[in-house]
Design a protein around this motif. Structure first.
Motif, PDB file in Angstrom:
ATOM      1  N   ALA A 177       0.728 -10.740   0.354  1.00  8.61           N
ATOM      2  CA  ALA A 177       0.001 -11.656  -0.526  1.00  8.61           C
ATOM      3  C   ALA A 177      -0.094 -13.008   0.165  1.00  8.61           C
ATOM      4  CB  ALA A 177       0.734 -11.793  -1.855  1.00  8.61           C
ATOM      5  N   ASP A 178      -1.127 -13.758  -0.198  1.00  9.65           N
ATOM      6  CA  ASP A 178      -1.292 -15.080   0.415  1.00  9.65           C
ATOM      7  C   ASP A 178      -0.269 -16.082  -0.095  1.00  9.65           C
ATOM      8  OD1 ASP A 178      -3.257 -14.855   2.275  1.00  9.65           O
ATOM      9  OD2 ASP A 178      -4.723 -16.107   1.245  1.00  9.65           O
ATOM     10  N   ARG A 179       0.082 -15.965  -1.386  1.00 11.62           N
ATOM     11  CA  ARG A 179       0.879 -17.035  -1.986  1.00 11.62           C
ATOM     12  C   ARG A 179       2.270 -16.602  -2.411  1.00 11.62           C
ATOM     13  NH1 ARG A 179      -3.917 -19.437  -5.779  1.00 11.62           N
ATOM     14  NH2 ARG A 179      -5.349 -19.875  -4.084  1.00 11.62           N
ATOM     15  N   VAL A 180       2.620 -15.351  -2.195  1.00 14.69           N
ATOM     16  CA  VAL A 180       3.946 -14.860  -2.559  1.00 14.69           C
ATOM     17  C   VAL A 180       4.591 -14.319  -1.291  1.00 14.69           C
ATOM     18  CG1 VAL A 180       5.234 -13.316  -4.074  1.00 14.69           C
ATOM     19  CG2 VAL A 180       3.035 -14.232  -4.822  1.00 14.69           C
ATOM     20  N   PRO A 181       5.785 -14.779  -0.932  1.00 11.65           N
ATOM     21  CA  PRO A 181       6.376 -14.400   0.361  1.00 11.65           C
ATOM     22  C   PRO A 181       6.933 -12.978   0.356  1.00 11.65           C
ATOM     23  CG  PRO A 181       7.845 -15.885  -0.815  1.00 11.65           C
ATOM     24  CD  PRO A 181       6.614 -15.764  -1.664  1.00 11.65           C
ATOM     25  N   LEU A 182       6.049 -12.008   0.355  1.00 15.49           N
ATOM     26  CA  LEU A 182       6.418 -10.594   0.353  1.00 15.49           C
ATOM     27  C   LEU A 182       5.583  -9.878   1.394  1.00 15.49           C
ATOM     28  CD1 LEU A 182       6.375  -9.775  -3.474  1.00 15.49           C
ATOM     29  CD2 LEU A 182       8.409  -9.988  -2.022  1.00 15.49           C
ATOM     30  N   LEU A 183       6.125  -8.782   1.885  1.00 12.24           N
ATOM     31  CA  LEU A 183       5.382  -7.983   2.870  1.00 12.24           C
ATOM     32  C   LEU A 183       5.854  -6.541   2.769  1.00 12.24           C
ATOM     33  CD1 LEU A 183       4.612  -8.848   6.541  1.00 12.24           C
ATOM     34  CD2 LEU A 183       5.965  -6.803   6.070  1.00 12.24           C
ATOM     35  N   ALA A 184       4.917  -5.613   2.922  1.00 13.29           N
ATOM     36  CA  ALA A 184       5.280  -4.198   3.029  1.00 13.29           C
ATOM     37  C   ALA A 184       4.691  -3.637   4.304  1.00 13.29           C
ATOM     38  CB  ALA A 184       4.741  -3.430   1.825  1.00 13.29           C
ATOM     39  N   ARG A 185       5.487  -2.915   5.057  1.00 12.43           N
ATOM     40  CA  ARG A 185       4.943  -2.192   6.219  1.00 12.43           C
ATOM     41  C   ARG A 185       4.207  -0.971   5.692  1.00 12.43           C
ATOM     42  NH1 ARG A 185       5.013  -4.493  10.399  1.00 12.43           N
ATOM     43  NH2 ARG A 185       6.391  -6.273  10.590  1.00 12.43           N
ATOM     44  N   ALA A 186       3.103  -0.651   6.368  1.00 17.88           N
ATOM     45  CA  ALA A 186       2.211   0.365   5.806  1.00 17.88           C
ATOM     46  C   ALA A 186       1.719   1.301   6.901  1.00 17.88           C
ATOM     47  CB  ALA A 186       1.019  -0.308   5.120  1.00 17.88           C
ATOM     48  N   THR A 187       1.181   2.421   6.454  1.00 18.06           N
ATOM     49  CA  THR A 187       0.491   3.359   7.338  1.00 18.06           C
ATOM     50  C   THR A 187      -0.956   3.413   6.858  1.00 18.06           C
ATOM     51  OG1 THR A 187       0.784   5.283   5.930  1.00 18.06           O
ATOM     52  CG2 THR A 187       2.614   4.733   7.430  1.00 18.06           C
ATOM     53  N   PRO A 188      -1.846   4.026   7.631  1.00 13.43           N
ATOM     54  CA  PRO A 188      -3.223   4.155   7.141  1.00 13.43           C
ATOM     55  C   PRO A 188      -3.299   4.917   5.817  1.00 13.43           C
ATOM     56  CG  PRO A 188      -3.141   4.575   9.500  1.00 13.43           C
ATOM     57  CD  PRO A 188      -1.714   4.462   9.042  1.00 13.43           C
ATOM     58  N   HIS A 189      -2.268   5.713   5.495  1.00  9.29           N
ATOM     59  CA  HIS A 189      -2.312   6.513   4.257  1.00  9.29           C
ATOM     60  C   HIS A 189      -1.815   5.744   3.039  1.00  9.29           C
ATOM     61  CE1 HIS A 189      -3.371   9.879   6.712  1.00  9.29           C
ATOM     62  NE2 HIS A 189      -2.328   9.647   7.498  1.00  9.29           N
ATOM     63  N   ASP A 190      -0.849   4.856   3.227  1.00  9.46           N
ATOM     64  CA  ASP A 190      -0.320   4.186   2.028  1.00  9.46           C
ATOM     65  C   ASP A 190      -0.708   2.700   1.933  1.00  9.46           C
ATOM     66  OD1 ASP A 190       1.361   2.937   3.833  1.00  9.46           O
ATOM     67  OD2 ASP A 190       3.208   3.826   3.075  1.00  9.46           O
TER      68      ASP A 190
END
Ligand code: SF4
Length: 400
Positions: A177-190
């Motif tokens: 998200a631009d304004r919330v300090p979160l991140l998820a690693r992803a694959t092309p499927h998820d």
């Protein structure tokens, strides 16, 4: 060239257009000072040659004035008469440029990097995200909630606002998200399910625990280099002064290749190795008009307190190579959302914000047009001469 249907299919009736708090679409146009604004949201930010040529024909038939490239990487027709809208909409439907309904159209607010390459997953992710946003049960997102799909080799959209972005870092795909300090690693499927989960969570106020898969992470840097006309990954970039594009110029560009839209009021002509000189197009990276942005001002907006583009054109050569001048018809600042040197028209003259958005408190108030050059030189730390003052009569500034 694919032509719009000669016998238009029945088009859904458009709701009455209003002015506030949302972006126009094709199904839900917006009223403005010069008629309806009808915005086209190309799928995955790309127009085939046939679609671009078809839009050019439709614009010539139904719009008043040039087309506009928007900072959400869309294309809009202005000055459309209410009576023309059904035929225009049918033409856009024949070109496969209209969503199933107005709600789906509003949700499909996706900016896609124009610098994608075949096989880098960008197009597939953008299309999958569009399908997810159109599916039954898709979240009711606030107006102007936006996504960015920025999965080229290098992020290109960091300076383009988005509530949720799918991008690539050194380790692979990420959703953030631009304004919330979160991140998820992803694959092309998820990646798309993660982006939708994040959008749901943000739309509900981000009050509960973040969706599964998201971890605390620093906010992304909101900086980026503004591309220039010329060679670019995937083709050749051409810019349009103030984002205004003549229908004939669009038709000529469509003869050269498929077109990718950008949030920088430029088009990327796929596979091109040069650009033709066409009316209103900027192909020289040193062109001063690349250093000014301005909304339609009193030419096309009822809320404008003064003219904007004639003033920006007159002041453009004063803007240093690294600078950007934003001239806004009012404090809403539709043409540019980032802080920069900004002039805001008011009933008393022009307010100057030395570094800020159009809504920021001004550093100087109620300036006359013929005093602006010296104030701008001060803002940029440059010098100017009296002959740099824009012609007063050309800007139609109210006398003080
Ligand atoms: S910023 Fe310009 S286009 Fe936007 S509402 Fe104000 S005058 Fe109109």
């Amino acid at each position: 060239m694919r032509k719009p249907s000669a016998t238009p299919a029945p088009a859904p009736a458009a709701p009455p257009p209003t002015v506030h708090g949302w972006c126009p679409g094709a199904l839900r146009p917006m009223a403005s000072g010069d008629g309806w604004i009808v915005r086209v949201r190309p799928h995955a930010g790309r127009l085939t040659r046939a679609q671009a040529a078809g839009i050019a024909q439709l614009a010539a038939a139904h719009a008043r004035g040039p087309l506009e490239l928007t900072r959400r990487a869309n294309l809009q027709l202005r000055g459309v008469a209410q009576a023309s809208h059904p035929e225009l909409l049918a033409g856009l439907q024949a070109l496969d440029l209209v969503d199933a309904d107005a709600a789906a159209e509003q949700r499909r607010n996706i900016v896609v990097t124009p610098f994608w390459a075949p096989g880098d997953a960008t197009l597939a992710l953008a299309e999958a995200l569009a399908r997810a946003l159109a599916a039954p049960g898709a979240p009711a997102l606030p107006a102007k909630f936006g996504f960015a799909v920025d999965c080229g080799t290098t992020p290109a959209l960091r300076a383009t606002p988005a509530h949720v972005r799918i991008e690539r870092d050194g380790q692979g795909l990420v959703v953030r998200a631009d304004r919330v300090p979160l991140l998820a690693r992803a694959t092309p499927h998820d990646a798309v399910p993660l982006a939708m989960a994040l959008a749901h969570w943000l739309a509900r106020g981000a009050a509960a625990a973040p969706p599964p898969g998201f971890q605390p992470a620093p906010l992304p840097q909101r900086t980026g280099t503004r591309p220039q006309p010329g060679p670019a990954p995937g083709g050749w970039l051409v810019a349009a002064a103030f984002g205004q594009l003549q229908a004939d110029s669009l038709a000529h560009l469509a003869e050269q290749g498929d077109l990718r839209l950008t949030p920088w009021r430029m088009l990327l002509v796929e596979g091109a190795r040069s650009a033709s000189a066409l009316p209103g197009l900027l192909t020289d990276p040193a062109d001063p008009l690349l250093r000014v942005v301005a909304c339609s001002g009193t030419e096309g907006c009822r809320q404008a307190a003064g003219p904007t583009r004639p003033l920006a054109r007159a002041l453009a050569r004063l803007v240093p190579a690294h600078g950007l001048l934003h001239v806004s018809g009012c404090s809403k600042g539709c043409a540019h959302a980032e802080p920069t040197v900004t002039l805001v028209a008011t009933p008393a003259g022009y307010d100057l914000v030395r570094h800020g958005k159009a809504s920021a408190p001004p550093d100087r108030r109620a300036l006359r047009a013929d005093a602006l050059a010296s104030h701008l030189a001060h803002a940029w730390g440059t010098t100017t001469t009296t002959q740099d003052a824009p012609p007063h009569e050309a800007t139609d500034t109210p006398p003080l």
